[in-house]
Scaffold this motif. Structure first.
Motif, short mmCIF file in Angstrom:
data_model
loop_
_atom_site.label_atom_id
_atom_site.label_comp_id
_atom_site.label_asym_id
_atom_site.label_seq_id
_atom_site.Cartn_x
_atom_site.Cartn_y
_atom_site.Cartn_z
N ASP A 163 0.93 -1.43 -0.36
CA ASP A 163 -0.38 0.28 0.02
C ASP A 163 0.71 1.07 -0.04
O ASP A 163 0.32 2.25 -0.25
N ASP A 164 2.64 0.93 -0.05
CA ASP A 164 3.12 2.23 0.08
C ASP A 164 4.21 1.63 -0.83
O ASP A 164 5.44 1.46 -0.19
N ARG A 185 -2.53 2.11 -8.41
CA ARG A 185 -1.58 2.46 -7.17
C ARG A 185 -0.80 3.21 -7.56
O ARG A 185 -0.40 4.67 -6.68
#
Length: 301
Positions: A163-164, A185
């Motif tokens: 997620d990062d 993303r």
């Protein structure tokens, strides 16, 4: 897997890499594959009632030419002879064909050429871990037979948060649903004022896997059974990252004007589920977590 491009998947283990780097133009014979476990491929008896439903032109030919991207272990990949296509998908669809009193000929191809090959009748069926999605359903009939999600992996000891991953280099097989995932993303990164994700796309999953093993890329993502197999085959060099997400069905691809044939393939899958052959094949390849109870033709997605 599960997005909008004609793609699907992602990864493969190093142990199979030597075979997978051989020509994708290879043509495999009917597979009696013994699989990585050495166990013989389960067989299925012909079902006369189902075989009678096979369209006349297909029945008279007796053999189905199958298009597959044989670089996606353990689902479909080349055996040590460099030409025989083996794997979970192969065992299962061979059993489907046996139910219909048909034989199979497996032809290796690049992933993004298979559905076009089905539409032009180069292949009778596309069997290559295709995630069923709306775009594909516009091109072909699809019969569901398995469920998979997306999984990430990185080199063991490397800390990666899916997620990062802004500013990081991520490996993925070209034309797969995971490419869409990464594009979304990356857009989120740039919209938030962060660096884009460098998306390194590879024609073969083996190359994507090797890019992470060698440190060229920092992580990869692909269909869950593929990533789990890659981690196992790389003997501790790779590790799973995060949880499986976005579970969606795999489907066999059949030409749009062959709905009758798609229906009988669905019935054959259902028959294999009912008689236990389906579970035996999934158990053999260690992919039972993706089992389904019902085969559907052109399911809503």
């Amino acid at each position: 897997m599960f997005r909008t491009t004609p793609g699907r998947r992602a990864i493969l283990g190093l142990a199979a890499a030597a075979a997978l780097t051989l020509s994708l133009g290879a043509c495999g014979s009917e597979s009696d594959d013994s699989g990585s476990s050495g166990a013989p491929a389960p067989s299925a008896s012909a079902d006369t009632a189902l075989a009678d439903k096979v369209p006349a032109d297909i029945k008279s030919a007796g053999k189905l030419t199958i298009g597959t991207d044989s670089s996606y272990a353990p689902n479909e990949y080349l055996d040590s002879d460099g030409k025989t296509v083996i794997g979970f998908d192969v065992d299962l669809f061979n059993a489907v064909a046996q139910k219909l009193n048909l034989t199979t000929e497996w032809t290796s191809a690049t992933f993004d050429s298979i559905i076009p090959g089905v539409t032009t009748k180069k292949y009778a069926v596309g069997v290559s871990s295709f995630t069923i999605n709306a775009d594909r359903l516009k091109e072909v009939n699809m019969v569901s037979y398995f469920s998979a999600g997306t999984q990430w992996a990185a080199k063991t000891g490397v800390t990666i948060n899916p997620d990062d991953v802004c500013g990081k280099k991520i490996a993925v097989q070209t034309a797969t649903v995971q490419v869409d995932d990464l594009n979304a993303r990356s857009k989120k990164c740039t919209d938030g004022g962060k660096a884009k994700i460098t998306i390194d796309q590879y024609q073969k999953q083996s190359d994507a896997t090797n890019a992470v093993v060698t440190g060229k890329d920092e992580a990869m993502l692909a269909d869950s059974p593929i990533v789990a197999y890659a981690v196992k085959q790389t003997s501790g060099q790779l590790a799973l990252v995060g949880e499986i997400y976005d579970a969606a069905p795999y489907g066999y691809a059949i030409a749009k004007d062959q709905t009758e044939f798609a229906d009988v393939i669905g019935e054959a899958v259902q028959a294999l589920i009912a008689d236990g052959t389906y579970k035996t094949i999934l158990d053999k390849w260690g992919v039972t977590a993706g089992a389904v109870t019902t085969a559907e033709v052109n399911p809503s997605v």
